[in-house]
Design a protein around this motif. Structure first.
Motif, PDB file in Angstrom:
ATOM      1  N   SER B 117       0.838  -1.204   0.000  1.00  0.00           N
ATOM      2  CA  SER B 117       0.000   0.000   0.000  1.00  0.00           C
ATOM      3  C   SER B 117       0.865   1.242   0.000  1.00  0.00           C
ATOM      4  O   SER B 117       2.063   1.179   0.288  1.00  0.00           O
ATOM      5  CB  SER B 117      -0.922   0.026   1.215  1.00  0.00           C
ATOM      6  OG  SER B 117      -0.148   0.105   2.387  1.00  0.00           O
ATOM      7  N   GLU B 119       0.435   4.078   1.934  1.00  0.00           N
ATOM      8  CA  GLU B 119       0.747   4.402   3.331  1.00  0.00           C
ATOM      9  C   GLU B 119       0.546   3.147   4.155  1.00  0.00           C
ATOM     10  O   GLU B 119      -0.028   2.169   3.680  1.00  0.00           O
ATOM     11  CB  GLU B 119      -0.208   5.492   3.833  1.00  0.00           C
ATOM     12  CG  GLU B 119      -0.068   6.794   3.072  1.00  0.00           C
ATOM     13  CD  GLU B 119      -1.404   7.498   2.914  1.00  0.00           C
ATOM     14  OE1 GLU B 119      -2.356   7.104   3.600  1.00  0.00           O
ATOM     15  OE2 GLU B 119      -1.480   8.414   2.086  1.00  0.00           O
ATOM     16  N   SER B 120       1.002   3.222   5.414  1.00  0.00           N
ATOM     17  CA  SER B 120       0.805   2.017   6.231  1.00  0.00           C
ATOM     18  C   SER B 120      -0.703   1.827   6.436  1.00  0.00           C
ATOM     19  O   SER B 120      -1.414   2.770   6.773  1.00  0.00           O
ATOM     20  CB  SER B 120       1.532   2.147   7.563  1.00  0.00           C
ATOM     21  OG  SER B 120       1.285   3.398   8.123  1.00  0.00           O
TER      22      SER B 120
END
Lengths: 308, 437
Positions: B117, B119-120
């Motif tokens: 992804s 961002e986390s």
């Protein structure tokens, strides 16, 4: 019982500091008693002891012959030097509250307040908050609150501070009237002219000790200096001054005259009579001024404090 | 002459009539409700967002696993390499890419699941995916070994341990929750009350000092009387404010929840929790019933009496100290150094209450601190719902009353001297000296 208040050998220490050292005073009924002394002498401590705010370490206080006890709170009215009122409370509410704390019923307090407010022409302040009033106005309310419960003993600490001359006079007259109505007044101030004007008795406290007390007139006699202020019209002032200085202890005097006269303070010895001086002077010239110098309270205060 | 009622009345009326007091009384619940509503609304808003997750399933095992739900849609990618899939999900602005590789055994497949992804990713999403995959893989594994899944599901047994004390009182986990809730609420309420109204007392003492009315007052009443009158009057004003907050807040909550349609009283999660606790879960009725029994199981009488006694004792203990601090200083900025030793034990009490009482309401730590006067009101109030022997409550209360009388005496001494002292800020050493005056 002729004395309303008797303070007997009262001492008070704060830690290592001695605030009062075996101080005794007696305040005759119906008198105005001046409690004098330099700053930090212990006057406020003594007043606080009389008000039962502070408890003395030693000694006793009698009010009207009875050992001071909590029932006497209603018999004393105290106007402290450090005084103020609740800023955000309305004048009327506040006065009612303070009067009730002195033991008046709400109804009585209201009637008397109405009377006093009208008397001092401050009736329309009832619903104002203290913060809207000037300092002098607030002082008037404090005065009313102090005397409202008709105490036997009134204690005023610097009552005239913050007043303009007109209001100060007004308050002075009220104090005199209260005395006529039977109240006894203790009056602590640094204004010596008010002491001179109002007080029957005085006590002087200095460095925790009482160093002088009595009827004001007796104190003055005690400090009598046997000196006369003299003004005389002569042709040759130098010769007369020379003559006088041989006979008496003289010093220069300063007072207002119409013409250029010889002005002197002449101190008589124990044996000299003022009449002799007067007849001697009248043989020398025309006397325009001959007054015995009476020590002012101010002089007595300064002299006594300095000597101790 | 007893002027206490008069002083209490004045203190109460001036507090209650004060403009900022009135404004605070009305505004606080509104602000609270608005805050809660905003938070609830925002979290809902967040939940409403639908995420798209791309899935590249090379193993062909999980076609059935991911179904479209309210929050997540799954987009299956086919016939492309991992790199292509990554590129594509980036271009289509997917929330992320779940990659399941092709391997011989199911164990290796499960070891090599990956999520890519920008961002986390959110923790809940990941654990949701994990749960789903676990279930699928386990089922496949079971099938591979010829085990009947339906049989296993049918053979599952839930255990709900019924709790009962030796005296025969029945309890449950919901009971424990209710007790905990009660304890923490009571302890925290006391804590808040002391801090808010203790400060109010302190300010009121300072006000009398700075306005210089104090000497006029204490020529009529004993300082102790004035101090007690202040404490009691302010407390009554505080109680008034609290009651108004409760009523007003409750009303507003009802109105707001009716209007917006968010159930503010119990959020979805807590409901779920309770549902899970219900053995033969039959919805709201069960939840309500078990809550009712939980309420009945609380030692209510004891709780109410103890609450009143410890509340008053604890409050007086601290508020007299607040009054003493007010008397010792000239303005509020000077109070900090004296306030710290008061607030520390309070905070300590709250943390001990929350951390140790939950863990073990009758353990050594919580027991000891429920005896020490400065922490006992808070800690004991938290312990009592769990049942504290009467003798312990009595001993703690006696200790509290004893030390309360001591602090009132001590505070009165400082108060008596302090109110007439102006100028410099006193040190602790000087305060001790004042006691001897």
């Amino acid at each position: 019982m002729n004395n309303l208040l008797e303070v007997k050998e009262v001492s008070k220490n704060f830690g290592n500091f001695k605030a009062l050292n075996k101080v005794s005073i007696t305040v005759p009924k119906g008198s105005i008693f001046g409690l004098l002394g330099p700053n930090g002498a212990g006057k406020t401590t003594l007043i606080r002891i009389i008000n039962q705010i502070t408890i003395p370490d030693q000694g006793q206080v009698f009010l009207d012959g009875e050992l001071l006890n909590p029932t006497h709170i209603k018999d004393i009215g105290y106007l402290p030097e450090e005084r103020g009122l609740y800023k955000s409370m309305k004048v009327g509410e506040q006065a009612l509250y303070l009067a009730q704390l002195k033991g008046l019923s709400k109804k009585d307090a209201r009637t008397r307040l109405k009377y006093w407010f009208e008397r001092l022409e401050i009736g329309d302040w009832w619903n104002k908050k203290i913060q809207e009033l000037s300092k002098g106005m607030a002082q008037k309310i404090q005065f009313v609150v102090t005397v409202l419960h008709q105490p036997k003993l009134l204690i005023f600490d610097e009552p005239f501070s913050g007043f303009d001359p007109i209001n100060a006079n007004l308050i002075k007259d009220e104090i005199l009237r209260l005395r006529e109505d039977g109240a006894t007044v203790i009056f602590s101030t640094h204004r010596m002219e008010s002491v001179e004007e109002l007080c029957d008795d005085i006590a002087l406290i200095h460095k925790s000790n009482k160093i002088l007390d009595g009827k004001l007139i007796d104190v003055k006699k005690q400090y009598k200096i046997n000196t006369y202020e003299v003004g005389i019209r002569v042709n040759n002032k130098e010769i007369l001054e020379q003559e006088l200085s041989n006979k008496f202890d003289i010093s220069e005097a300063n007072f207002k005259t119409l013409e250029d006269e010889l002005k002197l303070n002449i101190k008589l010895s124990e044996t000299d009579k003022p009449n002799d001086l007067l007849s001697y002077l009248s043989s020398k010239g025309e006397i325009s001024h001959f007054v015995e110098l009476i020590p002012s309270v101010n002089d007595i205060f300064i002299q006594t404090v300095k000597n101790n | 002459m007893n002027h206490l009622p008069l002083i209490i009345k004045r203190e109460y009326l001036t507090k209650v009539k004060n403009k900022s007091f009135i404004v605070m009384t009305i505004l606080s619940p509104i602000i609270m409700i608005v805050l809660i509503a905003v938070v609830a609304y925002l979290s809902q808003l967040n939940n409403d967002k639908v995420r798209t997750v791309s899935v590249l399933d090379e193993s062909g095992l999980v076609q059935e696993t991911f179904k479209k739900s309210d929050k997540t849609t799954y987009h299956f990618l086919e016939n492309m390499s991992l790199e292509e899939a990554k590129l594509l999900s980036k271009e289509t602005a997917s929330y992320g890419l779940l990659h399941i590789g092709k391997f011989d055994t199911i164990e290796t497949v499960s070891d090599h699941v990956k999520f890519y992804s920008e961002e986390s990713p959110s923790l809940t999403l990941i654990s949701d995916l994990e749960n789903k995959l676990e279930k699928t893989f386990t089922n496949i594994k079971l099938q591979q070994q010829d085990i009947d899944i339906d049989l296993i599901n049918a053979s599952k047994i839930r255990v709900e341990i019924a709790q009962e004390s030796f005296e025969g009182e029945k309890t449950s986990k919901i009971d424990s929750f209710a007790k905990l809730g009660f304890g923490i609420a009571a302890g925290y309420l006391l804590f808040m009350f002391i801090i808010i109204y203790g400060n109010m007392i302190m300010r009121s003492v300072i006000e009398e000092k700075t306005s210089r009315i104090i000497e006029i007052i204490i020529s009529s009443v004993k300082p102790v009387q004035l101090m007690l009158g202040k404490i009691i009057g302010t407390s009554l004003a505080g109680i008034t404010q609290f009651v108004i907050w409760m009523i007003f807040g409750g009303l507003l909550m009802t109105i707001v929840s009716l209007v917006i349609g968010i159930n503010l009283f119990d959020t979805a999660t807590s409901q779920q929790e309770f549902m899970q606790l219900a053995p033969q879960g039959s919805g709201f009725n069960f939840y309500f019933e078990s809550f009712k029994t939980a309420m009945q199981n609380l030692p209510l009488m004891n709780l109410i009496i103890a609450f009143i006694l410890f509340f008053i004792g604890g409050y007086l203990l601290f508020s007299s100290l607040y009054a003493a601090i007010g008397a010792a200083v000239d303005n509020e900025t000077d109070t900090q150094q004296f306030l710290l030793p008061i607030i520390l034990p309070l905070i300590l009490a709250v943390y001990i209450g929350i951390f140790t009482v939950i863990e073990d309401p009758h353990g050594t730590v919580s027991t000891v601190f429920s005896f020490i006067p400065f922490t006992s009101p808070v800690v004991m109030l938290m312990r009592i719902p769990f049942g504290v022997p009467l003798w312990q409550q009595l001993v703690s209360l006696l200790l509290l009353i004893g030390s309360f009388m001591f602090t009132v005496w001590f505070a009165a001494k400082i108060y008596r001297v302090g109110i007439l002292m102006y100028g410099k800020k006193p040190s602790y050493k000087e305060l001790i000296k004042w006691i001897k005056y």
